[in-house]
Motif scaffolding. Structure first.
Motif, short mmCIF file in Angstrom:
data_model
loop_
_atom_site.label_atom_id
_atom_site.label_comp_id
_atom_site.label_asym_id
_atom_site.label_seq_id
_atom_site.Cartn_x
_atom_site.Cartn_y
_atom_site.Cartn_z
N ASP A 60 -25.61 -104.97 -36.97
CA ASP A 60 -24.89 -106.23 -37.11
C ASP A 60 -24.27 -106.40 -38.49
O ASP A 60 -23.56 -107.38 -38.73
CB ASP A 60 -25.82 -107.41 -36.77
CG ASP A 60 -27.18 -107.27 -37.40
OD1 ASP A 60 -27.44 -106.25 -38.07
OD2 ASP A 60 -28.00 -108.19 -37.24
N ALA A 61 -24.54 -105.48 -39.41
CA ALA A 61 -23.86 -105.52 -40.71
C ALA A 61 -22.47 -104.93 -40.52
O ALA A 61 -22.32 -103.80 -40.06
CB ALA A 61 -24.65 -104.74 -41.75
N LYS A 62 -21.44 -105.70 -40.82
CA LYS A 62 -20.08 -105.27 -40.49
C LYS A 62 -19.27 -104.85 -41.72
O LYS A 62 -18.30 -104.12 -41.61
CB LYS A 62 -19.33 -106.40 -39.77
CG LYS A 62 -19.90 -106.72 -38.40
CD LYS A 62 -19.92 -105.52 -37.48
CE LYS A 62 -20.61 -105.83 -36.16
NZ LYS A 62 -20.96 -104.61 -35.43
N LYS A 63 -19.61 -105.38 -42.86
CA LYS A 63 -18.85 -105.04 -44.07
C LYS A 63 -19.76 -105.28 -45.26
O LYS A 63 -20.49 -106.28 -45.29
CB LYS A 63 -17.61 -105.92 -44.18
CG LYS A 63 -16.48 -105.31 -44.98
CD LYS A 63 -15.22 -106.16 -44.95
CE LYS A 63 -15.32 -107.35 -45.87
NZ LYS A 63 -14.06 -108.12 -45.92
N VAL A 64 -19.73 -104.37 -46.20
CA VAL A 64 -20.54 -104.56 -47.42
C VAL A 64 -19.65 -104.28 -48.62
O VAL A 64 -18.90 -103.30 -48.63
CB VAL A 64 -21.75 -103.60 -47.45
CG1 VAL A 64 -22.53 -103.78 -48.74
CG2 VAL A 64 -22.66 -103.83 -46.26
N ARG A 65 -19.71 -105.16 -49.59
CA ARG A 65 -19.10 -104.84 -50.88
C ARG A 65 -20.16 -105.03 -51.96
O ARG A 65 -20.95 -105.97 -51.91
CB ARG A 65 -17.86 -105.71 -51.15
CG ARG A 65 -16.69 -105.29 -50.26
CD ARG A 65 -15.42 -106.01 -50.58
NE ARG A 65 -14.71 -105.53 -51.75
CZ ARG A 65 -13.89 -104.47 -51.77
NH1 ARG A 65 -13.70 -103.77 -50.69
NH2 ARG A 65 -13.27 -104.12 -52.88
N VAL A 66 -20.15 -104.12 -52.92
CA VAL A 66 -21.16 -104.14 -53.97
C VAL A 66 -20.49 -104.48 -55.29
O VAL A 66 -19.35 -104.07 -55.53
CB VAL A 66 -21.86 -102.76 -54.07
CG1 VAL A 66 -22.90 -102.76 -55.16
CG2 VAL A 66 -22.49 -102.41 -52.74
N GLY A 67 -21.18 -105.24 -56.10
CA GLY A 67 -20.61 -105.60 -57.40
C GLY A 67 -21.69 -105.77 -58.45
O GLY A 67 -22.83 -105.35 -58.26
N LYS A 68 -21.30 -106.39 -59.54
CA LYS A 68 -22.24 -106.62 -60.64
C LYS A 68 -22.47 -108.11 -60.80
O LYS A 68 -21.67 -108.94 -60.38
CB LYS A 68 -21.66 -106.05 -61.94
CG LYS A 68 -21.71 -104.56 -62.01
CD LYS A 68 -21.07 -104.05 -63.29
CE LYS A 68 -19.56 -104.24 -63.27
NZ LYS A 68 -18.89 -103.69 -64.46
N TYR A 69 -23.56 -108.41 -61.45
CA TYR A 69 -23.98 -109.78 -61.63
C TYR A 69 -24.48 -109.94 -63.06
O TYR A 69 -25.26 -109.11 -63.53
CB TYR A 69 -25.10 -110.04 -60.62
CG TYR A 69 -25.91 -111.28 -60.81
CD1 TYR A 69 -25.48 -112.49 -60.28
CD2 TYR A 69 -27.11 -111.25 -61.52
CE1 TYR A 69 -26.25 -113.63 -60.45
CE2 TYR A 69 -27.87 -112.40 -61.68
CZ TYR A 69 -27.43 -113.58 -61.14
OH TYR A 69 -28.18 -114.71 -61.31
N PHE A 70 -23.96 -110.93 -63.77
CA PHE A 70 -24.41 -111.19 -65.13
C PHE A 70 -24.91 -112.63 -65.25
O PHE A 70 -24.26 -113.55 -64.73
CB PHE A 70 -23.25 -111.04 -66.14
CG PHE A 70 -22.66 -109.66 -66.22
CD1 PHE A 70 -23.25 -108.69 -67.01
CD2 PHE A 70 -21.52 -109.34 -65.51
CE1 PHE A 70 -22.69 -107.42 -67.10
CE2 PHE A 70 -20.96 -108.08 -65.59
CZ PHE A 70 -21.56 -107.12 -66.38
N GLU A 71 -26.01 -112.79 -65.93
CA GLU A 71 -26.44 -114.12 -66.37
C GLU A 71 -26.32 -114.16 -67.88
O GLU A 71 -26.92 -113.33 -68.56
CB GLU A 71 -27.91 -114.36 -66.03
CG GLU A 71 -28.20 -114.74 -64.61
CD GLU A 71 -29.70 -114.89 -64.37
OE1 GLU A 71 -30.11 -114.87 -63.20
OE2 GLU A 71 -30.44 -114.99 -65.37
N VAL A 72 -25.54 -115.09 -68.40
CA VAL A 72 -25.36 -115.18 -69.85
C VAL A 72 -25.71 -116.58 -70.31
O VAL A 72 -25.18 -117.57 -69.77
CB VAL A 72 -23.89 -114.87 -70.24
CG1 VAL A 72 -23.75 -114.81 -71.76
CG2 VAL A 72 -23.41 -113.57 -69.62
#
Lengths: 83, 83
Positions: free
Chosen positions: B33-45
């Motif tokens: 049921d997973a149809k699309k995945v995009r991966v990215g970065k995450y910052f907490e500042v």
């Protein structure tokens, strides 16, 4: 169809050398006002589910089984219905 | 003090092989049921700023000068005052 946004960070108790490096880079660029940086991962997943509850169950299962290392990472997610 | 959360993804027009790999891994784990995945970065500042406007200016400058590659990436941010 639901869109899930998952933010993954290292647990607070786990050292984040990547974040430290980014903080030092910011400081050396003159951003003395940056006080703390933590770096993590971000996933957008489109899920084919019939309702919010089942989409939520699925994204949790995906996180627990693949996306997250529960020993050192924690995550938050946000789930929205796609039109 | 303000906390900024920055989510960075590849632009829609840029191929995301990491996301494709995660999608295939999910599929082989049975998450059809997973149809699309995009991966990215995450910052907490954490930013030491006197008001919301100046914190916003600073996080934008940090993104433009260090955190983001504007050629292939785009970002969203969320800014909250820390108590």
């Amino acid at each position: 169809m639901y869109n899930a946004v998952v933010n993954v960070t290292l647990k607070k108790s786990v050292l984040d050398p990547q974040g430290q490096t980014v903080l030092h880079a910011l400081e050396s660029l003159g951003f003395k006002d940056a006080k703390k940086v933590r770096v993590g991962k971000y996933f957008e997943v489109a899920i084919d589910a019939k309702d919010h509850k089942s989409a939520e169950d699925r994204i949790k299962a995906m996180c627990d089984q693949l996306l997250i290392n529960p020993v050192i990472e924690e995550y938050t997610y946000d789930l929205k219905e796609a039109r």
